[in-house]
Design a protein around this motif. Sequence first.
Motif, short mmCIF file in Angstrom:
data_model
loop_
_atom_site.label_atom_id
_atom_site.label_comp_id
_atom_site.label_asym_id
_atom_site.label_seq_id
_atom_site.Cartn_x
_atom_site.Cartn_y
_atom_site.Cartn_z
N GLU A 102 15.34 11.13 -38.65
CA GLU A 102 16.13 9.44 -38.08
C GLU A 102 15.48 8.22 -38.53
OE1 GLU A 102 17.31 9.72 -33.77
OE2 GLU A 102 18.48 11.56 -34.01
N VAL A 280 28.94 -0.18 -20.63
CA VAL A 280 28.13 -0.53 -21.81
C VAL A 280 26.30 -0.76 -20.44
CG1 VAL A 280 29.08 -1.34 -24.20
CG2 VAL A 280 28.74 -3.17 -22.28
N TRP A 281 25.58 -1.01 -21.38
CA TRP A 281 24.68 -1.49 -20.86
C TRP A 281 24.29 -2.73 -20.17
CZ3 TRP A 281 21.85 1.45 -17.92
CH2 TRP A 281 20.94 0.85 -17.04
N TYR A 335 20.57 4.97 -18.48
CA TYR A 335 21.31 3.77 -19.97
C TYR A 335 22.49 4.45 -19.92
CZ TYR A 335 21.39 8.19 -21.25
OH TYR A 335 21.72 9.81 -21.44
N SER A 336 23.27 3.19 -20.27
CA SER A 336 24.80 3.66 -20.53
C SER A 336 25.13 4.76 -19.65
CB SER A 336 25.11 2.86 -21.31
OG SER A 336 26.68 2.93 -20.80
N ASP A 343 16.82 10.81 -26.48
CA ASP A 343 18.35 10.23 -26.59
C ASP A 343 18.98 9.16 -26.14
OD1 ASP A 343 19.29 12.10 -28.07
OD2 ASP A 343 19.57 13.70 -27.47
N LEU A 344 17.43 8.09 -26.14
CA LEU A 344 18.30 6.42 -25.27
C LEU A 344 18.29 5.76 -26.29
CD1 LEU A 344 15.04 6.62 -23.00
CD2 LEU A 344 16.81 7.40 -22.25
N PRO A 345 18.59 4.56 -26.00
CA PRO A 345 19.26 3.86 -27.28
C PRO A 345 18.78 3.04 -27.47
CG PRO A 345 20.07 2.96 -24.63
CD PRO A 345 19.03 4.18 -24.53
N ASP A 346 18.35 2.66 -28.98
CA ASP A 346 16.53 2.75 -29.98
C ASP A 346 16.14 1.32 -28.78
OD1 ASP A 346 17.86 4.49 -31.95
OD2 ASP A 346 18.38 3.43 -32.79
N ASP A 347 16.42 0.64 -28.91
CA ASP A 347 16.08 -0.74 -28.07
C ASP A 347 14.98 -0.58 -26.76
OD1 ASP A 347 18.12 -0.67 -26.48
OD2 ASP A 347 18.24 -2.37 -27.06
N MET A 348 15.58 0.60 -26.23
CA MET A 348 14.31 0.80 -24.68
C MET A 348 13.72 1.30 -24.68
SD MET A 348 16.49 3.16 -21.53
CE MET A 348 17.85 1.55 -21.05
#
Length: 439
Positions: A102, A280-281, A335-336, A343-348
């Motif tokens: 990734e 959404v978050w 997270y959401s 597997d967290l959102p990229d910005d977390m």
Amino acid sequence: MAKKISSLILVLAVLLALAACGGAKNEKVRVVVLGFDGANWPTIDPLIAAGKLPFLKKLKEQSAWADFRTDKPTKSSVVWTSIATGKTMVKHGILDFAYMKENNIQVPYSNAEKREPSLWQMLDRFQLRSVVVNWFVTHPPDLFNGVMVSDRFRQIMIKKPEFANQYVDTVQPKMDFYRLKQVIRRDYGRTIERIGMPDFPARFEKTHPGQDFRRHFTLQNSRTFVMQDALVEDVTDLLFQKESADLYMTYFRLPDITQHFVLRLLPDEFIAAMFPQGDVWDMSAEKQQQVIGRISQELEPVYRYMDRLLEKYLSDPKFKDAYFFIMSDHGFSLYSGGYNHYDLPDDMPAPPGILLVKGPKVKPGKTDACIYDIAPSILYLFGLPLDRTMDGKPLSDIFKLGRKVKYTTYVLDKDRKGIARKDSDQETLEELKALGYIN
Ligand SMILES: [Zn+2]
């Protein structure tokens, strides 16, 4: 002449006596490392505040402690290896291939084999002795001055007793396998009573009548995970008591395992209210606290178990003057729609773990530390040279010690490194699949 010889002998005797204590700088350093996968302050602190973790409360006051900074990918195998080597994934070679793909990380190697020495191998070079129990990615066990119970040994819990001897190569020296085999206790009912753990499938069924807990992998395997940590405790007790060593390390993983299924234990109405469909978050800080508080309550038996383990090892007279490093490899994030460390959102950012350092010359209070600082800090305590290619630095600020920092290059002795076996890789893979690390 006879007089001359006897005075020479006297001088030699004095010199020898000086060398014996002087070499160790008049102090015998002993280090104990206790790992608790996935433990984190946001879920621990409410329990401390509620008076549920009396030992940990006192310990936190008396220790140097930190929101332990970790690194992505927050996969346990990667991070625990970084803690033991002081190096990043790309250097130590225990890789997360999905993450590399990734993020377009290129390394000139294709195999996931450890390439850098861990603490027990660095200490071995200076004839120091280590006892290592259940550390991540330690099968097949390494050869070094000491005892290693690899993280494959615990699999003995899922085998029938008559096949136990197939696990002889999970321990080094092999002879130690036979005495460790003696501590295995297989009664689940008595084990959960002894360690104060609920039966998690029964808990699930209480909040979800008529639903099958086997639909959730970690919950399905929770009884095995509980039995495995209880076994690790028994093995740790035996080796910590019987073995004389400079470095002791052990690792428990129930805090991580239980957090992977903790949302399943909560009532559906609560989950629906907190994570509305298609969310959404945008969860408010207040709502987040509510969820974390609820999760914390559910984790109470797990942290109480951790509290008792800490009390046992830190109160042991044998370790009266030892330095303790207590840590986790990561925390968890909301997270959401979920609660995870992967597997967290990229910005977390990578959710921090916990670190507590206690010992005779440790200054209590909050400090800043990351996963790469542990290996250099332990070398520093022993007065051993550091490695320039490590990615952390010794936490010298927390110690009232005047150590001179020296450097060397530690290399992995390939002849004394365990040799990988295909079938055990397969088993590890199955286990990681069950934990949802691999799809
Ligand atoms: Zn972990």
